[in-house]
Design an enzyme around this catalytic site. Structure first.
Site, mmCIF file in Angstrom:
data_model
loop_
_atom_site.group_PDB
_atom_site.id
_atom_site.type_symbol
_atom_site.label_atom_id
_atom_site.label_comp_id
_atom_site.label_asym_id
_atom_site.label_seq_id
_atom_site.Cartn_x
_atom_site.Cartn_y
_atom_site.Cartn_z
ATOM 1 N N TYR A 88 49.760 29.377 23.477
ATOM 2 C CA TYR A 88 50.317 30.390 24.397
ATOM 3 C C TYR A 88 51.698 29.970 24.900
ATOM 4 O O TYR A 88 52.594 30.812 25.055
ATOM 5 C CB TYR A 88 49.363 30.625 25.577
ATOM 6 N N ARG A 121 39.615 43.687 41.521
ATOM 7 C CA ARG A 121 40.914 43.575 40.866
ATOM 8 C C ARG A 121 41.889 44.603 41.441
ATOM 9 O O ARG A 121 43.057 44.306 41.697
ATOM 10 C CB ARG A 121 40.742 43.810 39.363
ATOM 11 N N ARG A 144 32.784 34.688 30.077
ATOM 12 C CA ARG A 144 33.377 35.883 30.708
ATOM 13 C C ARG A 144 32.337 36.707 31.468
ATOM 14 O O ARG A 144 32.426 37.934 31.510
ATOM 15 C CB ARG A 144 34.049 36.785 29.675
ATOM 16 N N ARG A 159 35.804 42.469 33.312
ATOM 17 C CA ARG A 159 36.048 43.909 33.484
ATOM 18 C C ARG A 159 34.852 44.807 33.187
ATOM 19 O O ARG A 159 34.864 45.975 33.551
ATOM 20 C CB ARG A 159 37.234 44.337 32.619
ATOM 21 N N ASP A 202 41.606 30.761 34.816
ATOM 22 C CA ASP A 202 42.094 30.996 33.470
ATOM 23 C C ASP A 202 42.562 29.678 32.876
ATOM 24 O O ASP A 202 42.895 28.752 33.617
ATOM 25 C CB ASP A 202 43.230 32.021 33.459
#
Ligand code: CP3
Length: 353
Positions: free
Chosen positions: A155, A41, A28, A32, A78
């Site tokens: 998921y 973003r 990562r 963010r 992703d």
């Protein structure tokens, strides 16, 4: 033709070849915690918009590499692009994580799924890889990735993130053949997807098995490791005249490193709950290791962070085969200054003679 690779220490370390110093990249690393990520973003409108636009995916991939002297770039994408391409209706709500409109709950739902064609359904990823390789101009290698079939299936079946995995575990215990059909399909989709990434320029690939550690040892072998083994076995071995190393990372899989080493991967990711010396004792000289600083150490004062990083480096011990990384992804609350401290510490490390 892509430019020749200037810094190949990641690729060498993953193959247990000697390197002048320990390579470092961070799971990562584009995320963010970086103000430039948050700005992009904002401009793109949302996470999926960023992933599906090759120019934006490229820009974000390069952000951490331009800010810090890292030894690798990782494709910005992703693990849920495959179920997205299977048209399950993926959305990322702000602060909520992923959600599927059409989760996979029954044998009939599974029967409707198909293996996406990377050249059309996942074209935006393939295009991003090619563009990133061009823009990297050989500075550092590019890592491609996918989720493990088990982790992606959690998921798809749960319909999003989960704490208990109740739905997929009900399927595992009550309808194991259905689950195996789903995992087989995901394995085939992942092979095509990763081989397309390699053909487009990915120089190493990683399987993220974030939720393999929620299984019993026997279930792990049957429902997760088996399918990662099939994938590793079917990946393109060489591209651009070099071996394309494969990294397998099961979070919470420290007790199974011996089994992971046996599937033919080149390296295993290790989280912070297993020491690297113990991990090394388990795998011997079969594979390289990647890890394993606690991501929360990036919240520590800089001197404490340095000491923790040195502890990880020393724990691995002498000799080749270590890629420094975190034990899981960077969290959004990390100060980028601390990432600079960490990268500097690892770059400056020389093992005691
Ligand atoms: O490492 C990198 O920098 C490459 C990019 C990358 C992302 N996701 C970007 C991302 C990688 C390798 C992943 C893998 C991924 N995605 C995993 C496996 C690794 C892991 O972290 O365990 C999983 C389980 C996912 C699924 C996923 N994607 C979740 C659960 C979430 C929400 C959690 C969160 O942090 O918000 C995402 C979103 C996501 N993927 C973000 C990023 C940068 C945050 C999106 C944003 O809000 O901007």
């Amino acid at each position: 033709m892509n430019a020749p690779l200037v810094n190949d220490s990641l690729l060498r370390a993953l193959l247990r070849e000697p390197t002048p110093r320990r390579p470092i990249w961070l799971m990562r690393q584009a995320g963010r915690y970086l103000p430039e990520y948050r700005a992009t973003r904002e401009r793109a409108g949302g996470f999926l918009e960023m992933c599906t636009n090759p120019q934006i995916a490229c820009e974000i991939t390069l952000q951490p590499v331009e800010r810090f002297p890292l030894d690798a770039a990782i494709l910005f994408s992703d693990i849920l692009t495959i179920p997205h391409a299977m048209r399950l209706g993926l959305a990322f709500e702000t602060g909520e994580g992923p959600r599927f409109d059409r989760p996979v709950r029954s044998a009939a739902d599974i029967a409707r799924l198909f293996v996406p064609d990377p050249a059309s359904d996942l074209r935006y990823v393939v295009d991003a890889v090619a563009l990133i390789r061009r823009e990297l101009r050989g500075r550092v290698p590019l890592i491609g990735f996918a989720g493990s079939p088990w982790t992606v299936a959690t998921y798809m079946v749960e319909g999003g993130g989960s704490k208990t995995f109740a739905r997929i575990k009900r399927m595992m215990y009550g309808a194991p053949r259905d689950l195996h059909r789903l995992l087989e399909l995901l394995a085939r989709a992942t092979i095509a997807y990763l081989n397309a990434q390699i053909a487009a320029g990915a120089q190493a690939v990683m399987l993220f098995d974030t939720w393999g550690g929620t299984l019993t040892p026997a279930q792990y072998r049957e429902f997760s490791l088996q399918y990662m083994a099939q994938i590793v076995d079917a990946l393109t071995r060489r591209a651009d005249g070099r071996i394309v190393p494969r990294i397998v990372f099961t979070k919470g899989g420290g007790a199974w490193l011996d089994r992971i080493a046996a599937i033919g991967c080149d390296a295993a990711g290790v989280d912070w709950t297993t020491g690297l010396a113990a991990a090394r004792a388990a795998v011997g000289d079969r594979i390289a290791l990647q890890g394993n600083l606690d991501p929360a150490a990036l919240l520590a004062p800089p001197e404490v962070l340095r000491a923790e990083a040195l502890r990880v480096l020393a724990d691995y011990g002498p000799g080749p085969g270590h890629v420094f990384n975190l034990g899981h992804g960077i969290t959004p609350d990390v100060d980028p200054e601390n990432v600079a401290v960490l990268v500097d510490t690892v770059r400056g490390y020389r093992p005691p003679a």
